[in-house]
Motif scaffolding. Structure first.
Motif, PDB file in Angstrom:
ATOM      1  N   PRO A  26      37.218  55.460  17.236  1.00  0.00           N
ATOM      2  CA  PRO A  26      36.830  54.715  18.433  1.00  0.00           C
ATOM      3  C   PRO A  26      35.601  53.829  18.196  1.00  0.00           C
ATOM      4  CG  PRO A  26      37.365  56.963  19.015  1.00  0.00           C
ATOM      5  CD  PRO A  26      37.379  56.894  17.513  1.00  0.00           C
ATOM      6  N   THR A  27      34.666  54.288  17.380  1.00  0.00           N
ATOM      7  CA  THR A  27      33.486  53.484  17.080  1.00  0.00           C
ATOM      8  C   THR A  27      33.872  52.212  16.352  1.00  0.00           C
ATOM      9  OG1 THR A  27      32.109  55.457  16.956  1.00  0.00           O
ATOM     10  CG2 THR A  27      31.258  53.476  15.894  1.00  0.00           C
ATOM     11  N   ARG A  28      34.746  52.343  15.359  1.00  0.00           N
ATOM     12  CA  ARG A  28      35.193  51.178  14.602  1.00  0.00           C
ATOM     13  C   ARG A  28      35.945  50.192  15.495  1.00  0.00           C
ATOM     14  NH1 ARG A  28      38.023  50.983   8.753  1.00  0.00           N
ATOM     15  NH2 ARG A  28      38.500  48.779   8.787  1.00  0.00           N
ATOM     16  N   VAL A  29      36.812  50.699  16.342  1.00  0.00           N
ATOM     17  CA  VAL A  29      37.566  49.838  17.254  1.00  0.00           C
ATOM     18  C   VAL A  29      36.610  49.086  18.176  1.00  0.00           C
ATOM     19  CG1 VAL A  29      39.206  49.844  19.195  1.00  0.00           C
ATOM     20  CG2 VAL A  29      39.680  51.203  17.151  1.00  0.00           C
ATOM     21  N   TYR A  30      35.622  49.801  18.732  1.00  0.00           N
ATOM     22  CA  TYR A  30      34.643  49.174  19.623  1.00  0.00           C
ATOM     23  C   TYR A  30      33.886  48.057  18.906  1.00  0.00           C
ATOM     24  CZ  TYR A  30      30.461  48.524  22.415  1.00  0.00           C
ATOM     25  OH  TYR A  30      29.443  47.958  23.132  1.00  0.00           O
ATOM     26  N   LEU A  31      33.363  48.348  17.712  1.00  0.00           N
ATOM     27  CA  LEU A  31      32.615  47.337  16.965  1.00  0.00           C
ATOM     28  C   LEU A  31      33.491  46.147  16.605  1.00  0.00           C
ATOM     29  CD1 LEU A  31      30.468  49.615  14.638  1.00  0.00           C
ATOM     30  CD2 LEU A  31      29.680  48.267  16.591  1.00  0.00           C
ATOM     31  N   ASN A  32      34.723  46.410  16.174  1.00  0.00           N
ATOM     32  CA  ASN A  32      35.625  45.318  15.804  1.00  0.00           C
ATOM     33  C   ASN A  32      35.979  44.434  17.001  1.00  0.00           C
ATOM     34  OD1 ASN A  32      35.667  45.927  13.100  1.00  0.00           O
ATOM     35  ND2 ASN A  32      37.556  47.113  13.212  1.00  0.00           N
ATOM     36  N   GLN A  33      36.032  45.021  18.182  1.00  0.00           N
ATOM     37  CA  GLN A  33      36.370  44.237  19.371  1.00  0.00           C
ATOM     38  C   GLN A  33      35.177  43.481  19.936  1.00  0.00           C
ATOM     39  OE1 GLN A  33      38.083  47.338  21.888  1.00  0.00           O
ATOM     40  NE2 GLN A  33      40.021  46.238  21.824  1.00  0.00           N
ATOM     41  N   HIS A  34      33.994  44.103  19.934  1.00  0.00           N
ATOM     42  CA  HIS A  34      32.874  43.561  20.695  1.00  0.00           C
ATOM     43  C   HIS A  34      31.718  43.005  19.871  1.00  0.00           C
ATOM     44  CE1 HIS A  34      34.712  45.115  24.322  1.00  0.00           C
ATOM     45  NE2 HIS A  34      34.887  46.264  23.712  1.00  0.00           N
ATOM     46  N   VAL A  35      31.621  43.338  18.602  1.00  0.00           N
ATOM     47  CA  VAL A  35      30.456  42.940  17.816  1.00  0.00           C
ATOM     48  C   VAL A  35      30.827  42.110  16.588  1.00  0.00           C
ATOM     49  CG1 VAL A  35      28.458  43.790  16.517  1.00  0.00           C
ATOM     50  CG2 VAL A  35      29.171  44.971  18.598  1.00  0.00           C
ATOM     51  N   THR A  36      31.777  42.571  15.819  1.00  0.00           N
ATOM     52  CA  THR A  36      32.098  41.960  14.529  1.00  0.00           C
ATOM     53  C   THR A  36      32.395  40.466  14.608  1.00  0.00           C
ATOM     54  OG1 THR A  36      32.864  44.079  13.704  1.00  0.00           O
ATOM     55  CG2 THR A  36      33.583  42.133  12.502  1.00  0.00           C
ATOM     56  N   PRO A  37      33.183  39.979  15.564  1.00  0.00           N
ATOM     57  CA  PRO A  37      33.459  38.529  15.583  1.00  0.00           C
ATOM     58  C   PRO A  37      32.192  37.684  15.687  1.00  0.00           C
ATOM     59  CG  PRO A  37      34.927  39.682  17.091  1.00  0.00           C
ATOM     60  CD  PRO A  37      33.916  40.685  16.627  1.00  0.00           C
ATOM     61  N   TYR A  38      31.246  38.115  16.503  1.00  0.00           N
ATOM     62  CA  TYR A  38      30.019  37.343  16.702  1.00  0.00           C
ATOM     63  C   TYR A  38      29.077  37.494  15.513  1.00  0.00           C
ATOM     64  CZ  TYR A  38      32.173  37.509  21.219  1.00  0.00           C
ATOM     65  OH  TYR A  38      33.098  37.417  22.233  1.00  0.00           O
ATOM     66  N   LEU A  39      29.044  38.672  14.941  1.00  0.00           N
ATOM     67  CA  LEU A  39      28.209  38.892  13.766  1.00  0.00           C
ATOM     68  C   LEU A  39      28.717  38.052  12.594  1.00  0.00           C
ATOM     69  CD1 LEU A  39      25.833  40.396  12.561  1.00  0.00           C
ATOM     70  CD2 LEU A  39      27.368  42.295  12.067  1.00  0.00           C
ATOM     71  N   LEU A  40      30.027  38.015  12.384  1.00  0.00           N
ATOM     72  CA  LEU A  40      30.587  37.194  11.304  1.00  0.00           C
ATOM     73  C   LEU A  40      30.324  35.710  11.536  1.00  0.00           C
ATOM     74  CD1 LEU A  40      33.993  38.973  10.596  1.00  0.00           C
ATOM     75  CD2 LEU A  40      31.940  38.954   9.174  1.00  0.00           C
ATOM     76  N   GLU A  41      30.468  35.273  12.778  1.00  0.00           N
ATOM     77  CA  GLU A  41      30.190  33.873  13.103  1.00  0.00           C
ATOM     78  C   GLU A  41      28.738  33.535  12.772  1.00  0.00           C
ATOM     79  OE1 GLU A  41      30.034  30.894  16.978  1.00  0.00           O
ATOM     80  OE2 GLU A  41      30.589  32.989  17.260  1.00  0.00           O
ATOM     81  N   GLY A  42      27.824  34.409  13.177  1.00  0.00           N
ATOM     82  CA  GLY A  42      26.413  34.187  12.901  1.00  0.00           C
ATOM     83  C   GLY A  42      26.104  34.197  11.420  1.00  0.00           C
ATOM     84  N   MET A  43      26.712  35.106  10.673  1.00  0.00           N
ATOM     85  CA  MET A  43      26.448  35.193   9.238  1.00  0.00           C
ATOM     86  C   MET A  43      26.983  33.970   8.499  1.00  0.00           C
ATOM     87  SD  MET A  43      26.863  39.268   8.641  1.00  0.00           S
ATOM     88  CE  MET A  43      26.447  39.176   6.919  1.00  0.00           C
ATOM     89  N   LYS A  44      28.122  33.436   8.955  1.00  0.00           N
ATOM     90  CA  LYS A  44      28.652  32.215   8.338  1.00  0.00           C
ATOM     91  C   LYS A  44      27.687  31.050   8.551  1.00  0.00           C
ATOM     92  CE  LYS A  44      33.511  33.412   8.911  1.00  0.00           C
ATOM     93  NZ  LYS A  44      34.740  33.099   9.668  1.00  0.00           N
TER      94      LYS A  44
END
Length: 72
Positions: A26-44
Motif C-alpha cells: 500500500p505504501t508503494r501504491v500511494y507513493l506511485n500515485q501521489h508523489v512519484t510523478p511530480y518528483l520525477l518531473e522535478g528531477m528531470k
C-alpha cells in the motif's frame, strides 16, 4: 500466422494498457500515485537547469506543484 519455424501459434496483437497496473505494498501504491510523478518531473527539470542549490530548487519546485495540484 506463426513465425517461420516457430512452434507457437500467432497471437492476436495486445493493446498496451492505458493506465498503470497498481501493485506492491500500500505504501508503494500511494507513493506511485501521489508523489512519484511530480518528483520525477522535478528531477528531470533539475538535471536540465543544474541550479546552484539543487535541494532548495527541488523543494521550491515541489511546493509550487503542490499548490497547483492540491490547491492553496
Amino acid at each position: 500466422m506463426p513465425a517461420r519455424g516457430s512452434p507457437h501459434p500467432a497471437a492476436a496483437p495486445i493493446a498496451p494498457p492505458t493506465q498503470p497496473t497498481l501493485h506492491g505494498s500500500p505504501t508503494r501504491v500511494y507513493l506511485n500515485q501521489h508523489v512519484t510523478p511530480y518528483l520525477l518531473e522535478g528531477m528531470k527539470r533539475l538535471a536540465i537547469e543544474e541550479p546552484e542549490k539543487p535541494l532548495r530548487w527541488l523543494a521550491e519546485f515541489l511546493a509550487a506543484r503542490s499548490r497547483e495540484v492540491e490547491g492553496a
